[in-house]
Write an enzyme that holds these catalytic residues in place. Structure first.
Site, PDB file in Angstrom:
ATOM      1  N   ASP A  88       0.859  -1.210  -0.188  1.00 50.27           N
ATOM      2  CA  ASP A  88      -0.180   0.096  -0.063  1.00 50.27           C
ATOM      3  C   ASP A  88       1.241   0.974  -0.100  1.00 50.27           C
ATOM      4  O   ASP A  88       1.597   1.627   0.170  1.00 50.27           O
ATOM      5  CB  ASP A  88      -0.862  -0.103   1.724  1.00 50.27           C
ATOM      6  CG  ASP A  88      -0.244  -0.234   2.549  1.00 50.27           C
ATOM      7  OD1 ASP A  88       1.000  -0.956   2.944  1.00 50.27           O
ATOM      8  OD2 ASP A  88      -0.444   0.437   3.104  1.00 50.27           O
ATOM      9  N   GLU A 105      -1.142  -1.852   4.502  1.00 51.83           N
ATOM     10  CA  GLU A 105       0.077  -2.107   6.292  1.00 51.83           C
ATOM     11  C   GLU A 105      -0.322  -1.102   6.946  1.00 51.83           C
ATOM     12  O   GLU A 105       0.405  -0.625   7.836  1.00 51.83           O
ATOM     13  CB  GLU A 105       2.077  -2.138   5.840  1.00 51.83           C
ATOM     14  CG  GLU A 105       2.830  -2.302   6.703  1.00 51.83           C
ATOM     15  CD  GLU A 105       2.886  -1.255   7.363  1.00 51.83           C
ATOM     16  OE1 GLU A 105       3.418  -1.663   8.769  1.00 51.83           O
ATOM     17  OE2 GLU A 105       3.445  -0.341   6.696  1.00 51.83           O
ATOM     18  N   GLU A 106       0.317   0.298   6.025  1.00 52.56           N
ATOM     19  CA  GLU A 106      -0.136   1.842   6.900  1.00 52.56           C
ATOM     20  C   GLU A 106      -1.157   1.730   7.757  1.00 52.56           C
ATOM     21  O   GLU A 106      -1.552   2.723   8.437  1.00 52.56           O
ATOM     22  CB  GLU A 106       0.013   2.437   5.445  1.00 52.56           C
ATOM     23  CG  GLU A 106       0.870   2.720   4.703  1.00 52.56           C
ATOM     24  CD  GLU A 106       2.849   2.961   5.829  1.00 52.56           C
ATOM     25  OE1 GLU A 106       2.211   3.350   6.714  1.00 52.56           O
ATOM     26  OE2 GLU A 106       3.741   2.773   5.186  1.00 52.56           O
ATOM     27  N   ARG A 144      18.884  -7.499  13.504  1.00 50.50           N
ATOM     28  CA  ARG A 144      18.633  -7.965  14.758  1.00 50.50           C
ATOM     29  C   ARG A 144      18.110  -8.938  15.376  1.00 50.50           C
ATOM     30  O   ARG A 144      17.038  -9.117  15.077  1.00 50.50           O
ATOM     31  CB  ARG A 144      19.164  -6.977  15.477  1.00 50.50           C
ATOM     32  CG  ARG A 144      17.496  -6.651  16.045  1.00 50.50           C
ATOM     33  CD  ARG A 144      17.885  -4.918  16.674  1.00 50.50           C
ATOM     34  NE  ARG A 144      18.881  -4.964  17.928  1.00 50.50           N
ATOM     35  CZ  ARG A 144      18.235  -5.516  19.123  1.00 50.50           C
ATOM     36  NH1 ARG A 144      17.033  -5.814  18.664  1.00 50.50           N
ATOM     37  NH2 ARG A 144      18.742  -5.163  20.481  1.00 50.50           N
ATOM     38  N   HIS A 156       7.706   8.851   4.460  1.00 52.85           N
ATOM     39  CA  HIS A 156       6.627   9.249   4.883  1.00 52.85           C
ATOM     40  C   HIS A 156       7.066  10.782   4.058  1.00 52.85           C
ATOM     41  O   HIS A 156       6.070  11.872   4.476  1.00 52.85           O
ATOM     42  CB  HIS A 156       6.366   9.500   6.248  1.00 52.85           C
ATOM     43  CG  HIS A 156       5.448   8.180   6.076  1.00 52.85           C
ATOM     44  ND1 HIS A 156       4.231   7.553   7.080  1.00 52.85           N
ATOM     45  CD2 HIS A 156       6.130   6.687   6.065  1.00 52.85           C
ATOM     46  CE1 HIS A 156       4.078   6.569   6.778  1.00 52.85           C
ATOM     47  NE2 HIS A 156       4.785   5.640   6.219  1.00 52.85           N
TER      48      HIS A 156
HETATM   49 NI    NI Z   1       6.542   0.870   5.292  1.00 50.20          NI
END
Ligand code: NI
Length: 402
Positions: free
Chosen positions: A91, A148-149, A188, A375
């Protein structure tokens, strides 16, 4: 034909690299096509169609329409073995692009400002490479995930069964990362990204004349006490060796200089790494708000939402990704373990179900003016990272499915 399985699988550096370098112009072209047609969460129809059309053309088994716009591709190796999942989010964001590039967003007010166009491209490149090089043991399931956002596509995809039939044994995923320069990889074991929680709070006081406060309950005064007291949760309740954030990002109240506001509204976000804090901040915030309101005779409404759990990597899978990434970037000093961020990601839901590793692939290049943060309306990344991403995933398959 006899196949010999060794652990770790011998690495043929030149073959994979040559194949992926040959693919690089295609990767750039696909990414730029996707970049021109950004779509918001659960509305990724064009993106899903683009993915499905490529998979179809390459003869890769796939399913569309999972959790609305999600796509899953399944690629079998030439012998049985483990099932590795690879996850890519699809997205874009409601941002007006300010880059002046020929492949600029054609959708007004929408932009791939987080690099998910690159994630789809890397996953497609990996699918193509694996479909042409099936000399691995097992199955690779490539999960193209919507939203996802927000509001989050991982959970509905899991509920739709993407981790089953065949059952996924482990999962990997990456984020192109402009906080790291090209050629570096952030990986990690343990916590990589934070849990994301959200609260909305309305203080219900009693309005009145600004000069006659004794007849009112000033919601601004009460809410201000709340904002200040909330700071003490991290400062005074959380172990100083743990990481957490409580931010009030929005505060609205009042209409005039001489009117005492009847209500004040705030919204905030809570972040933490340690899953033991699940439920803790909700309880503490409620205590603070209710205690302060009580002492001033005010009332309140509080809404609290747990959006994403923390992103926690499995040690074995993180080691696998680290060793693979060292091969790809040809530099152990390019591996950055201090790459934690209080940002969140719904990859965490997949990592709650199966062991896996999410990692950051450095994609900034200040020399090419490609270093704006995620963003930002001028976000863009160095497309050299696309091939590196495909190579890391292809080598993860080589190491995991052998
Ligand atoms: Ni992202």
């Amino acid at each position: 034909m006899v196949s010999i399985s060794l652990s770790p699988h011998p690495v043929d550096t030149t073959r994979i690299r040559a194949a992926i370098q040959a693919l690089q112009p295609d990767l750039v072209a696909w990414r730029r096509q996707l970049h021109q047609k950004p779509e918001l969460g659960f509305r990724e129809q064009l993106t899903a169609a683009f993915i499905a059309q490529k998979l179809e053309a390459w003869g890769i088994e796939h399913q569309t329409g999972i959790a609305q716009t999600g796509v899953v591709a399944v690629i079998q190796g030439d012998r049985p073995g483990a099932v590795l999942g690879i996850r890519a989010d699809m997205d874009a964001l409601p941002i007006q692009e300010e880059n002046d590039v020929p492949y600029k967003s054609q959708h007004d007010g929408m932009m791939h400002a987080c690099g998910h166009d690159g994630h789809v491209t890397i996953a497609l490149g990996t699918a193509y490479y694996l479909s042409q090089h099936r000399d691995f043991a097992g199955t690779v399931k490539i999960i193209f995930q919507p939203a996802e956002e927000g509001p989050g596509g991982a959970k509905p995809m899991i509920e739709a069964g993407v981790l089953n039939h065949p059952d996924v044994d482990a999962i990997v995923g990456l984020h192109l990362w402009n906080n790291l320069p090209l050629g570096m990889v952030g990986v990690r074991s343990g916590a990589l990204m934070a849990a994301v929680e959200l609260f909305n709070c309305t203080i219900l006081g009693k309005g009145g004349h600004g000069a006659i406060p004794q007849q009112t309950i000033d919601s601004i005064v009460v809410a201000s006490q709340v904002v200040t007291a909330l700071q003490t949760i991290v400062a005074r309740n959380v172990d100083p060796l743990e990481s957490a954030v409580v931010t009030v990002g929005k505060f609205n109240a009042g209409t005039a200089h001489n009117v005492i506001a009847a209500t004040a509204q705030m919204s905030g976000t809570v972040r933490y790494f340690n899953p033991q804090f699940d439920g803790y901040f909700e309880q503490r915030i409620k205590q603070v708000v209710s205690g302060i309101c009580q002492s001033y005779g005010a009332d309140y409404k509080l809404e609290y939402y747990s959006l994403y759990p923390p992103v926690i990597n499995d040690e074995r899978m993180a080691n696998l990704v680290r060793s693979v990434a060292e091969t790809v970037i040809e530099s152990p000093i390019g591996i950055v373990p201090q790459c934690q961020t209080m940002g969140g990601e719904d990859m965490s839901f997949f990592l709650q179900e199966v062991p896996g590793c999410y990692f950051f692939l450095g994609s900034a290049n200040a020399d090419k003016d490609l270093a704006y943060p995620h963003h930002h309306p001028r976000f863009n990344f160095d497309e050299t990272a696309l091939g590196m991403g495909v190579e890391i995933f292809a080598r993860c398959v080589e190491q995991y499915c052998h």
